[in-house]
Design a protein around this motif. Sequence first.
Motif, mmCIF file in Angstrom:
data_model
loop_
_atom_site.group_PDB
_atom_site.id
_atom_site.type_symbol
_atom_site.label_atom_id
_atom_site.label_comp_id
_atom_site.label_asym_id
_atom_site.label_seq_id
_atom_site.Cartn_x
_atom_site.Cartn_y
_atom_site.Cartn_z
ATOM 1 N N ASN A 1 -5.895 1.329 0.092
ATOM 2 C CA ASN A 1 -5.375 2.049 0.891
ATOM 3 C C ASN A 1 -4.399 2.726 -0.400
ATOM 4 O O ASN A 1 -4.045 4.042 0.016
ATOM 5 C CB ASN A 1 -4.059 1.467 2.105
ATOM 6 N N VAL B 1 -5.955 11.454 -0.046
ATOM 7 C CA VAL B 1 -5.997 11.914 1.030
ATOM 8 C C VAL B 1 -4.945 12.125 2.396
ATOM 9 O O VAL B 1 -4.785 10.926 2.356
ATOM 10 C CB VAL B 1 -7.416 11.127 1.433
ATOM 11 N N VAL C 1 -6.720 5.078 -2.371
ATOM 12 C CA VAL C 1 -7.086 6.642 -0.642
ATOM 13 C C VAL C 1 -5.272 7.248 -0.414
ATOM 14 O O VAL C 1 -6.612 8.152 -0.266
ATOM 15 C CB VAL C 1 -7.589 6.107 0.103
ATOM 16 N N GLY C 2 -4.985 6.640 0.199
ATOM 17 C CA GLY C 2 -3.645 7.246 0.806
ATOM 18 C C GLY C 2 -3.076 8.184 -0.366
ATOM 19 O O GLY C 2 -2.498 9.840 0.153
ATOM 20 N N ARG D 1 -2.426 12.296 5.286
ATOM 21 C CA ARG D 1 -2.570 11.616 6.580
ATOM 22 C C ARG D 1 -3.055 10.004 6.488
ATOM 23 O O ARG D 1 -3.934 10.253 7.691
ATOM 24 C CB ARG D 1 -3.254 12.669 7.550
ATOM 25 N N TYR D 2 -4.567 9.802 4.923
ATOM 26 C CA TYR D 2 -4.688 8.491 5.864
ATOM 27 C C TYR D 2 -3.540 7.498 5.610
ATOM 28 O O TYR D 2 -4.189 6.614 6.924
ATOM 29 C CB TYR D 2 -5.261 8.273 4.304
ATOM 30 N N MET D 3 -3.254 7.166 4.838
ATOM 31 C CA MET D 3 -1.804 6.081 5.846
ATOM 32 C C MET D 3 -1.423 6.159 7.283
ATOM 33 O O MET D 3 -1.419 5.277 7.781
ATOM 34 C CB MET D 3 -0.696 6.195 4.893
ATOM 35 N N GLU E 1 0.502 -0.847 0.120
ATOM 36 C CA GLU E 1 -0.120 -0.483 -0.502
ATOM 37 C C GLU E 1 0.826 0.917 0.135
ATOM 38 O O GLU E 1 0.052 2.517 -0.218
ATOM 39 C CB GLU E 1 -1.041 0.754 1.083
ATOM 40 N N THR E 2 2.004 1.416 0.376
ATOM 41 C CA THR E 2 2.743 2.334 0.432
ATOM 42 C C THR E 2 3.611 2.684 -0.894
ATOM 43 O O THR E 2 4.519 3.133 -1.275
ATOM 44 C CB THR E 2 4.038 2.042 1.272
ATOM 45 N N PHE F 1 -3.278 7.393 10.246
ATOM 46 C CA PHE F 1 -4.399 6.937 10.148
ATOM 47 C C PHE F 1 -3.822 5.081 10.520
ATOM 48 O O PHE F 1 -4.480 4.689 11.181
ATOM 49 C CB PHE F 1 -5.363 6.933 9.915
ATOM 50 N N VAL F 2 -4.321 4.380 8.953
ATOM 51 C CA VAL F 2 -3.263 3.488 8.962
ATOM 52 C C VAL F 2 -2.683 2.717 9.928
ATOM 53 O O VAL F 2 -3.204 1.216 10.587
ATOM 54 C CB VAL F 2 -4.061 2.682 7.219
#
Length: 264
Positions: free
Chosen positions: A168, A175, A171-172, A177-179, A92-93, A181-182
Amino acid sequence: MALVADKPLNYALRENMRVVSALVVRSAISRFGESRFGFVWILLEPAFYIGVYIMAHTVMRASMPFGDSAVLFILAGIFGFRMSRGVARKAETAIAHNLPLLTYPLVRPMDTIVSAFLLEATIWLIICALFILGLSYALDRTIIAYPGELTTCLLAIFFFAFATATFNATVGALVPRYMMFVNMLNMPLMFISGVFFLPSSFPPELQWYISWNPFLHCVEWFRMATYLDYHPVLDKSYLLAVSTILLTVGLTLERLLRNRIINA
């Protein structure tokens, strides 16, 4: 006419495979090329969790949650969780780590996710095999009761990991700072996913609440393949449905907002 029409598709597929293969090699080099101990460190992570659990289990003189081996119980839990969350976390990164490459026309955001997923899935399969074989040798018995069920479980876990990573990652990229939060959820998710406890020992009302966590079903499915008489809190259809929804949403966002993701 059919051959002419098929040629561009075949060419595109070959080019895409070349891109993904190159990204896999690039990810592997960046992951292990600078340090000879990179793979050893990945092996130490499950061993660390097992050691901490066994130490706490011994100090508290707690009863065995299930079966005759605390190591096997925690090992099945760790791989059920880490093979899903660990693979997803790296994949996801991928978009964020490969943004400069997305300026090339041949490289798409999904290519980076797929390549990272393939590398991490391969790594965790090797680690899982090493630990299973090592524990089987130490206990002098077969520790996988249902090999066919384990194969199905691994396919479901990797499907869920890929779907989670796709969702993720897209969306990351959209958005801020979403990651962050994850990533904050990693440790709480491990504790509520049944890695260190027996979910079926909880009251039915509490089982209902924790069953909404898809990672719990990864852990329970892995344990069900490990033990002969394990009674899991498991809903296979729910895990597959969540995976399908996450993947569909992720792929849709990536396709519709690809330019925005690249320019993020």
